[in-house]
Design a protein around this motif. Structure first.
Motif, mmCIF file in Angstrom:
data_model
loop_
_atom_site.group_PDB
_atom_site.id
_atom_site.type_symbol
_atom_site.label_atom_id
_atom_site.label_comp_id
_atom_site.label_asym_id
_atom_site.label_seq_id
_atom_site.Cartn_x
_atom_site.Cartn_y
_atom_site.Cartn_z
ATOM 1 N N GLU A 115 30.137 46.231 30.832
ATOM 2 C CA GLU A 115 29.366 45.411 31.754
ATOM 3 C C GLU A 115 28.530 44.387 30.982
ATOM 4 O OE1 GLU A 115 27.168 48.144 34.155
ATOM 5 O OE2 GLU A 115 28.754 48.263 35.658
ATOM 6 N N GLN A 116 27.995 44.806 29.835
ATOM 7 C CA GLN A 116 27.218 43.890 29.012
ATOM 8 C C GLN A 116 28.090 42.738 28.521
ATOM 9 O OE1 GLN A 116 25.604 45.653 25.489
ATOM 10 N NE2 GLN A 116 24.205 43.970 25.073
ATOM 11 N N ALA A 117 29.285 43.072 28.046
ATOM 12 C CA ALA A 117 30.185 42.038 27.542
ATOM 13 C C ALA A 117 30.589 41.072 28.645
ATOM 14 C CB ALA A 117 31.428 42.683 26.929
ATOM 15 N N LEU A 118 30.876 41.607 29.823
ATOM 16 C CA LEU A 118 31.293 40.747 30.919
ATOM 17 C C LEU A 118 30.147 39.861 31.403
ATOM 18 C CD1 LEU A 118 33.508 43.230 32.954
ATOM 19 C CD2 LEU A 118 34.269 41.203 31.738
ATOM 20 N N ARG A 124 30.909 30.798 32.687
ATOM 21 C CA ARG A 124 32.040 30.236 31.933
ATOM 22 C C ARG A 124 33.268 30.174 32.842
ATOM 23 N NH1 ARG A 124 30.513 28.784 26.463
ATOM 24 N NH2 ARG A 124 28.673 30.031 26.002
ATOM 25 N N THR A 125 34.236 29.380 32.455
ATOM 26 C CA THR A 125 35.430 29.245 33.281
ATOM 27 C C THR A 125 36.524 30.216 32.829
ATOM 28 O OG1 THR A 125 36.478 27.565 31.884
ATOM 29 C CG2 THR A 125 34.928 26.803 33.580
ATOM 30 N N VAL A 126 37.388 30.538 33.764
ATOM 31 C CA VAL A 126 38.516 31.412 33.453
ATOM 32 C C VAL A 126 39.390 30.767 32.381
ATOM 33 C CG1 VAL A 126 40.594 32.497 34.383
ATOM 34 C CG2 VAL A 126 38.497 32.435 35.757
ATOM 35 N N LYS A 127 39.605 29.465 32.492
ATOM 36 C CA LYS A 127 40.429 28.746 31.522
ATOM 37 C C LYS A 127 39.831 28.865 30.113
ATOM 38 C CE LYS A 127 42.479 24.172 30.677
ATOM 39 N NZ LYS A 127 41.939 23.960 29.325
ATOM 40 N N PRO A 170 38.655 43.290 30.161
ATOM 41 C CA PRO A 170 38.919 42.236 31.154
ATOM 42 C C PRO A 170 40.407 41.928 31.260
ATOM 43 C CG PRO A 170 37.019 41.657 29.835
ATOM 44 C CD PRO A 170 37.582 42.899 29.217
ATOM 45 N N ILE A 171 40.867 41.747 32.469
ATOM 46 C CA ILE A 171 42.303 41.612 32.702
ATOM 47 C C ILE A 171 42.877 40.378 32.005
ATOM 48 C CG2 ILE A 171 42.086 40.342 34.886
ATOM 49 C CD1 ILE A 171 44.508 42.114 35.855
ATOM 50 N N GLU A 172 42.076 39.324 31.825
ATOM 51 C CA GLU A 172 42.578 38.129 31.139
ATOM 52 C C GLU A 172 42.943 38.460 29.691
ATOM 53 O OE1 GLU A 172 40.094 36.868 34.554
ATOM 54 O OE2 GLU A 172 39.769 38.249 32.875
ATOM 55 N N LEU A 173 42.076 39.219 29.012
ATOM 56 C CA LEU A 173 42.357 39.622 27.636
ATOM 57 C C LEU A 173 43.501 40.620 27.591
ATOM 58 C CD1 LEU A 173 41.698 39.663 24.621
ATOM 59 C CD2 LEU A 173 39.932 41.376 25.106
ATOM 60 N N ALA A 174 43.506 41.569 28.537
ATOM 61 C CA ALA A 174 44.572 42.573 28.584
ATOM 62 C C ALA A 174 45.940 41.916 28.773
ATOM 63 C CB ALA A 174 44.304 43.563 29.712
ATOM 64 N N GLY A 188 43.746 45.538 34.284
ATOM 65 C CA GLY A 188 42.464 45.531 33.590
ATOM 66 C C GLY A 188 41.329 45.298 34.556
ATOM 67 N N THR A 189 40.113 45.338 34.037
ATOM 68 C CA THR A 189 38.932 45.100 34.860
ATOM 69 C C THR A 189 38.938 43.663 35.368
ATOM 70 O OG1 THR A 189 37.592 46.765 33.740
ATOM 71 C CG2 THR A 189 36.416 44.979 34.822
ATOM 72 N N VAL A 190 38.688 43.502 36.651
ATOM 73 C CA VAL A 190 38.694 42.179 37.268
ATOM 74 C C VAL A 190 37.259 41.687 37.426
ATOM 75 C CG1 VAL A 190 39.345 40.813 39.287
ATOM 76 C CG2 VAL A 190 40.842 42.659 38.492
ATOM 77 N N ALA A 191 36.929 40.614 36.713
ATOM 78 C CA ALA A 191 35.619 39.970 36.832
ATOM 79 C C ALA A 191 35.695 38.929 37.942
ATOM 80 C CB ALA A 191 35.227 39.317 35.513
ATOM 81 N N GLU A 192 34.731 38.976 38.821
ATOM 82 C CA GLU A 192 34.702 38.037 39.946
ATOM 83 C C GLU A 192 34.528 36.603 39.447
ATOM 84 O OE1 GLU A 192 32.298 38.584 43.883
ATOM 85 O OE2 GLU A 192 31.049 37.402 42.507
ATOM 86 N N HIS A 193 35.291 35.684 40.034
ATOM 87 C CA HIS A 193 35.098 34.270 39.734
ATOM 88 C C HIS A 193 35.285 33.447 41.000
ATOM 89 C CE1 HIS A 193 39.538 33.782 39.622
ATOM 90 N NE2 HIS A 193 39.545 34.895 38.901
ATOM 91 N N VAL A 194 34.535 32.402 41.095
ATOM 92 C CA VAL A 194 34.581 31.500 42.246
ATOM 93 C C VAL A 194 34.905 30.105 41.747
ATOM 94 C CG1 VAL A 194 33.272 30.508 44.159
ATOM 95 C CG2 VAL A 194 32.898 32.899 43.511
ATOM 96 N N ASP A 195 35.970 29.517 42.292
ATOM 97 C CA ASP A 195 36.423 28.193 41.856
ATOM 98 C C ASP A 195 36.635 28.146 40.347
ATOM 99 O OD1 ASP A 195 36.293 27.242 44.479
ATOM 100 O OD2 ASP A 195 34.182 26.662 44.258
ATOM 101 N N GLY A 196 37.169 29.254 39.802
ATOM 102 C CA GLY A 196 37.493 29.296 38.387
ATOM 103 C C GLY A 196 36.315 29.522 37.466
ATOM 104 N N VAL A 197 35.134 29.885 38.021
ATOM 105 C CA VAL A 197 33.934 30.129 37.214
ATOM 106 C C VAL A 197 33.463 31.567 37.449
ATOM 107 C CG1 VAL A 197 31.555 29.436 36.756
ATOM 108 C CG2 VAL A 197 33.270 27.713 37.355
ATOM 109 N N TYR A 198 33.201 32.291 36.352
ATOM 110 C CA TYR A 198 32.780 33.689 36.466
ATOM 111 C C TYR A 198 31.361 33.794 37.022
ATOM 112 C CZ TYR A 198 36.823 34.977 33.648
ATOM 113 O OH TYR A 198 38.102 35.160 33.182
ATOM 114 N N THR A 199 31.177 34.781 37.911
ATOM 115 C CA THR A 199 29.863 35.032 38.508
ATOM 116 C C THR A 199 29.044 36.036 37.702
ATOM 117 O OG1 THR A 199 30.633 36.886 39.882
ATOM 118 C CG2 THR A 199 30.861 34.646 40.793
ATOM 119 N N GLY A 200 29.693 36.806 36.814
ATOM 120 C CA GLY A 200 28.997 37.859 36.079
ATOM 121 C C GLY A 200 29.049 39.195 36.790
#
Length: 305
Positions: A115-118, A124-127, A170-174, A188-200
């Protein structure tokens, strides 16, 4: 008596809520994994083996497919790119040392560290994170793959079966780790993002423990897999729910708890940590993590002075 009843109901409600979050995390991970597979590169693949469409293999990552904890390498890579301070990395380094020496995951430690890492990717953006994860894999992870476990995955691929990683990372790294190893995909763990930006925030909970089992079942339902014909691999007692969800379970580099469960249930055990290779590779990895933590601690002490 009334107070006892109230406490009992609260405990039951908390357990139900944790199960709901685990199920939500599993469903979200399966949905994201399928979407990533569909959107994968259109590069022409190698000639496939005759497909075995109802069987698959599921591999845990940390200490199963990879030496040490992937989230630690992820944190190191983010620290090098100024996502957070050296002081934050001390905690990750110490957790990595405990994990590598003890070979055992602690549920609260896993939850807090991931959770700390995420949280550091909020805004930041998913890209951006995907591109950075590619670099971190090349810099810190590529040489940490257990060749024995990689060979087990290849055995399933050669049999025409699909192979999925299942991890709290995180699923992107996995997904990058999976693609670099030539596997089918990753849960993997799915981090919420809105319009391609992570919410934390996370979707549901960490993909850990029971959530992994939910993810495997959800993916099996989407992909038409017969779980009785599937195989799962892990090093941790925390993954017993996932291992119990399939027809064949294999303990790889098991912690003491999983070794006991495997012995009681007659599961196969594979240990790639012993012998000359472990002496040459495993121990320096532990010492390297410890040295990193120590060096950072000394630097911080000098800074305080």
């Amino acid at each position: 008596m009334e107070a006892v009843c109230v406490a009992s109901w609260r405990g039951r409600d908390k357990s139900q809520e944790l199960e709901r979050l685990a199920e939500l995390a599993g469903e979200a991970s399966a949905e994201a994994a399928v979407a990533m597979e569909i959107a994968a590169s259109n590069e022409p693949p190698a000639p496939p083996a005759p497909p075995d469409l109802t069987a698959a293999a599921f591999f845990d990552v940390d200490n199963t497919m990879m030496m040490g904890a992937s989230i630690y390498y992820f944190a190191r890579g983010l620290a090098a790119r100024k996502f957070f301070t050296s002081a934050d990395l001390v905690g990750f380094a110490w957790q990595q040392v405990k994990f590598r020496v003890g070979g055992r995951e602690d549920k609260e430690t896993v939850r807090s560290s991931r959770e700390q890492a995420l949280s550091f990717v909020a805004g930041r953006t998913v890209k951006e994170l995907t591109e950075i994860s590619e670099e971190i894999y090349d810099e810190l992870m590529a040489e940490k793959i257990w060749s024995g476990t990689r060979a087990l995955a290849q055995m399933h691929l050669d049999a025409g079966q699909r192979v999925w990683l299942v991890t709290a990372t995180p699923i992107e790294l996995a997904a990058i780790i999976s693609r670099r190893l030539g596997l089918t995909g990753a849960l993997g763990t799915v981090a919420e993002h809105v319009d391609g930006v992570y919410t934390g925030r996370l979707v549901g909970d960490m993909l850990h423990g029971r959530a992994k089992a939910h993810a495997v079942r959800a993916l099996a339902s989407r992909e038409g897999l017969n779980l009785k014909r599937c195989t799962a691999y892990s090093d941790s007692q925390n993954d017993v729910p996932m291992l119990s969800a399939v027809g064949t379970a294999v303990a790889v580099n098991p912690d003491s708890g999983l070794r006991d469960v495997a012995r009681a249930r007659g599961w196969e055990v594979r240990d790639f940590r012993t012998g000359r290779k472990a002496a040459k590779i495993g121990v320096p990895t532990v010492l390297g993590a410890g040295a990193l933590a120590g060096a950072i601690a000394v630097a911080l002490a000098h800074r305080r002075r």
